[in-house]
Design an enzyme around this catalytic site. Structure first.
Site, PDB file in Angstrom:
ATOM      1  N   LYS A  62       8.259   0.301   0.942  1.00  0.00           N
ATOM      2  CA  LYS A  62       8.982   1.503   0.540  1.00  0.00           C
ATOM      3  C   LYS A  62       8.343   2.761   1.104  1.00  0.00           C
ATOM      4  O   LYS A  62       9.015   3.621   1.664  1.00  0.00           O
ATOM      5  CB  LYS A  62       9.034   1.606  -0.989  1.00  0.00           C
ATOM      6  CG  LYS A  62      10.133   0.817  -1.639  1.00  0.00           C
ATOM      7  CD  LYS A  62       9.851  -0.669  -1.652  1.00  0.00           C
ATOM      8  CE  LYS A  62      10.930  -1.436  -2.419  1.00  0.00           C
ATOM      9  NZ  LYS A  62      10.672  -2.903  -2.395  1.00  0.00           N
ATOM     10  N   ASP A 107       0.347  -4.327  -9.882  1.00  0.00           N
ATOM     11  CA  ASP A 107       1.317  -4.356  -8.800  1.00  0.00           C
ATOM     12  C   ASP A 107       1.640  -2.910  -8.458  1.00  0.00           C
ATOM     13  O   ASP A 107       2.004  -2.120  -9.333  1.00  0.00           O
ATOM     14  CB  ASP A 107       2.574  -5.111  -9.229  1.00  0.00           C
ATOM     15  CG  ASP A 107       3.539  -5.350  -8.069  1.00  0.00           C
ATOM     16  OD1 ASP A 107       3.247  -4.908  -6.944  1.00  0.00           O
ATOM     17  OD2 ASP A 107       4.593  -5.966  -8.296  1.00  0.00           O
ATOM     18  N   TRP A 112       9.820  -6.930 -13.014  1.00  0.00           N
ATOM     19  CA  TRP A 112      10.497  -7.382 -11.800  1.00  0.00           C
ATOM     20  C   TRP A 112      10.710  -8.892 -11.901  1.00  0.00           C
ATOM     21  O   TRP A 112       9.791  -9.646 -12.250  1.00  0.00           O
ATOM     22  CB  TRP A 112       9.646  -7.016 -10.584  1.00  0.00           C
ATOM     23  CG  TRP A 112      10.188  -7.433  -9.263  1.00  0.00           C
ATOM     24  CD1 TRP A 112      11.458  -7.282  -8.814  1.00  0.00           C
ATOM     25  CD2 TRP A 112       9.455  -8.062  -8.205  1.00  0.00           C
ATOM     26  NE1 TRP A 112      11.570  -7.784  -7.529  1.00  0.00           N
ATOM     27  CE2 TRP A 112      10.357  -8.266  -7.141  1.00  0.00           C
ATOM     28  CE3 TRP A 112       8.126  -8.470  -8.051  1.00  0.00           C
ATOM     29  CZ2 TRP A 112       9.979  -8.867  -5.946  1.00  0.00           C
ATOM     30  CZ3 TRP A 112       7.739  -9.065  -6.865  1.00  0.00           C
ATOM     31  CH2 TRP A 112       8.656  -9.256  -5.818  1.00  0.00           C
TER      32      TRP A 112
END
Length: 397
Positions: free
Chosen positions: A245, A210, A130
């Site tokens: 999310k 993460d 990311w």
């Protein structure tokens, strides 16, 4: 006073989303930004989240500052979600958790803590990772390196990854995606995680996980395998997680940072310094999103409803993978699109080059990021065939 300030180049994904909103073509498709959309291309409000908000509104609770580490019920709920109901690491008090401003805030707080208290030569992130991973650590004056991760065939180049990590100095920090790797969708298998954890112990590396997509891979508990296995092996590590999310709480900026220590005394000291890190930054986290999470995870009926909706989202993503794979394979039978079926979570790496991504946007109103990453939930029954047509037409140019 500010004549010397340079212009901001902007965030690529945010800029793409803004360009998509300005696009007047009725057939446009947004496959860029990492947001779950339902079959009608809308961001859904989960029923459990709605019910939790109604309870909070009815309670008419005061809104004082939270403690620097966040609300107790939220932190406890996060630990149970990540580690399970009766994990030894939690029961023995060697896990500490703080409530953060999204998982980005957790990553940043972890980076600041490590910079001050941990002697190490830098952090290693996957290639690719990311984009903001690099920025978050570099802004904390931490050197960022990369280790091999993605195999262009659509999986993980695990042997090359291990070979690189074995050469790192002890106490090196290694950033790992717990599940649903962003941006590639390529995850480690259970056997690979076990091998990796053994090597981490042998080399005395410090993992920083993460976990922004728990539940989008194979399920809430299955997706937490790496977290629980590391804790069970006695490995100290950090993990940032998010509810953007999984609960649709994007704008609430609700996340956490947990640190697994060797014993309870170390954990107490770590928590104190994490609180000091928060004090120097934003003082205390926002309350509302955390209380939604605490309500949903703390009530058996709400949790059951949440997991049911999460299963529905995961099944829809899988169905879109199958549908896109079938459509592409039908149009280009000699090409191999099987990576779409192997990769997991919201994203897939398509192998499309930046020039091809630009062509898809300009000629077909289909928006992807330049890396060729596609956000699978942006697909639905109304647009998947058109997307397949456009991709194949672009590949054949």
């Amino acid at each position: 006073m500010f004549q010397h300030v340079a212009p901001f180049a902007g965030d690529h994904i945010v800029s793409l989303n803004e360009a998509f909103q300005r696009d007047t073509r009725p057939h446009k498709v947004n496959l860029s930004i990492g947001i779950y959309a339902d079959e009608n291309a809308r961001l859904p409000t989960l029923d459990a989240v709605h019910q939790a908000e109604l309870r909070l509104a009815t309670a008419r609770m005061a809104k004082p500052y939270l403690p620097m580490e966040g609300a107790t019920n939220f932190r406890s709920a996060v630990q149970t979600l990540l580690f399970g109901a009766r994990h030894e690491a939690v029961a023995s008090g060697r896990v500490v958790t703080i409530q953060t401003v999204g998982s980005s805030g957790g990553l940043k707080a972890g980076a600041e803590f490590l910079r001050r208290w941990f002697a190490f030569s830098g952090v290693w992130i996957s290639d690719p990772s990311w984009d903001n991973h690099r920025s978050l650590f570099e802004s904390s004056r931490i050197t960022v390196h990369t280790y091999p991760y993605y195999d262009p065939a659509g999986g993980v180049c695990f042997d090359a990854m291990l070979e690189c990590l074995r050469t790192l100095p002890p106490r090196s920090v290694v950033l790992l995606h717990a599940c649903c790797h962003n941006p590639t969708g390529a995850d480690l298998s259970t056997a690979q995680w076990i091998t990796l954890i053994t090597m981490i112990q042998e080399r005395q590396l410090l993992p920083f996980l993460d976990m922004a997509y728990q539940g989008f891979g194979d399920g809430v508990d299955t997706d937490a395998f790496a977290v629980r296995a590391l804790a069970r092996a006695g490995v100290p590590f950090l993990i940032a997680n998010s509810f953007s999310k999984s609960m649709g709480l994007y704008g609430e900026r609700c996340g956490a940072l947990s640190v697994v220590c060797t014993d309870a005394q170390q954990a107490e000291h770590v928590l104190g310094q994490l609180k000091f890190t928060v004090r120097q930054s934003y003082f205390s986290p926002p309350a509302h999103g955390g209380q939604i999470v605490a309500q949903v995870l703390g009530d058996p009926l709400l949790r059951l409803s949440w997991e049911s909706d999460l299963n529905t989202m995961r099944d829809r993503i899988r169905a879109m993978r199958v549908r896109l794979h079938a459509a592409l394979s039908q149009r280009m039978p000699d090409a191999d699109f099987s990576f779409l079926l192997r990769q997991r979570g919201m994203f897939s790496y398509t192998g499309l080059q930046p020039s091809q991504v630009d062509h898809l946007r300009d000629a077909h109103a289909i928006y992807l990021v330049h890396s060729g990453r596609i956000c699978i939930p942006g697909l639905n029954a109304n647009n998947v065939d058109a997307v397949a047509d456009a991709i194949c037409a672009t590949l054949l140019l």
